[in-house]
Design an enzyme around this catalytic site. Sequence first.
Site, PDB file in Angstrom:
ATOM      1  N   LYS A  70       0.814  -1.225   0.000  1.00  0.00           N
ATOM      2  CA  LYS A  70       0.000   0.000   0.000  1.00  0.00           C
ATOM      3  C   LYS A  70       0.849   1.278   0.000  1.00  0.00           C
ATOM      4  O   LYS A  70       0.492   2.268  -0.631  1.00  0.00           O
ATOM      5  CB  LYS A  70      -0.953   0.011   1.203  1.00  0.00           C
ATOM      6  N   ASP A 107      -9.782   2.657   2.484  1.00  0.00           N
ATOM      7  CA  ASP A 107      -9.858   2.176   3.872  1.00  0.00           C
ATOM      8  C   ASP A 107     -10.380   3.303   4.777  1.00  0.00           C
ATOM      9  O   ASP A 107     -11.039   3.040   5.792  1.00  0.00           O
ATOM     10  CB  ASP A 107      -8.475   1.739   4.382  1.00  0.00           C
TER      11      ASP A 107
END
Length: 279
Positions: A70, A107
Amino acid sequence: MTVSASTRVLTLLGDPVSHSASPEILNAAFAEAGVDGVYVAVRCGADDLVGFMRGLARAGGGGNITLPHKEKAASLVDVRSDSVRRTGACNTFWGDENGRVHGDNTDVDGFRRALNIFLEGSPKGIRVLLLGAGGAARAALLGLLDEGVGEVLLYNRTQERARAVARRIGGPTVRVVPVLRELEGEDFDLVVNATRLGLEPGDPSPLDFEKLHRAGAAMDLVYGREATSFVRAAEAAGIRSTDGLEMLVQQAAASFERWWGRPPSVDAMRAAIEERARV
Ligand code: NDP
């Protein structure tokens, strides 16, 4: 759905990816929406990440990024969302007509939506204990601050990591707690677990709730087929709790919106998770 030469390819890139529920969740959403796309998981090393991301995005596709890529993905995209800039992590990418790769960190949105559903109302002004300082904790901290919570106490096993997260994302309402002992007798409206404790069956709970004076509610970001150790500990102490499955669904829903420009059926995604649990 029929896969054809015009089908958009969306991928989950990470290592490992074989445990992921995202293909089931997102293909269920694609089918329900009738969009011409297919979602697959591809195990991908760090050296291959840039090639996959650019190639897929330029071919009209995109996807999600998971562990351990990420942060690297955040540095690779051409256009960064506010969430990517502030967390330094990217979990969703897609291309545009000029060949640029866009990145977002859904997220953050996923956490915010799951939090509002769990609390059945706004978390504005509440006092929160956040455990962890990895990627999930960064998304949760940004989400909490953007929701206008009153105060966040941040605890992580490695104190320096918590300080780095607080420096990057925090502000006057975020305080790092160096040792768990300092939390004894404290009062929180919400405790969030963003450590990875609970992922493995034998993991202990990251917190002994009995040491606190009060915890109004407990939200785990970890999820699994069985109740997580954090959720079990909260329930044993009589505290309302939830695991990370709703956040998983909500971050996938936010990714769907980036790719297709409209919201998916969240119910179809939840049903896909239930189906997976039955198998
Ligand atoms: P990272 O590897 O980035 O961070 C791991 C965190 O767990 C760190 O804070 C680390 O502390 C802590 N930790 C690890 N082992 C221990 C231990 N033995 N005792 C105490 N703390 C420990 O992982 P992520 O932040 O990406 O993910 C964390 C969890 O969140 C995972 O289980 C993941 O599946 C889940 N997640 C869920 C999502 C959802 O949609 N529901 C989305 C993203 C993540 P230290 O710094 O000291 O090593």
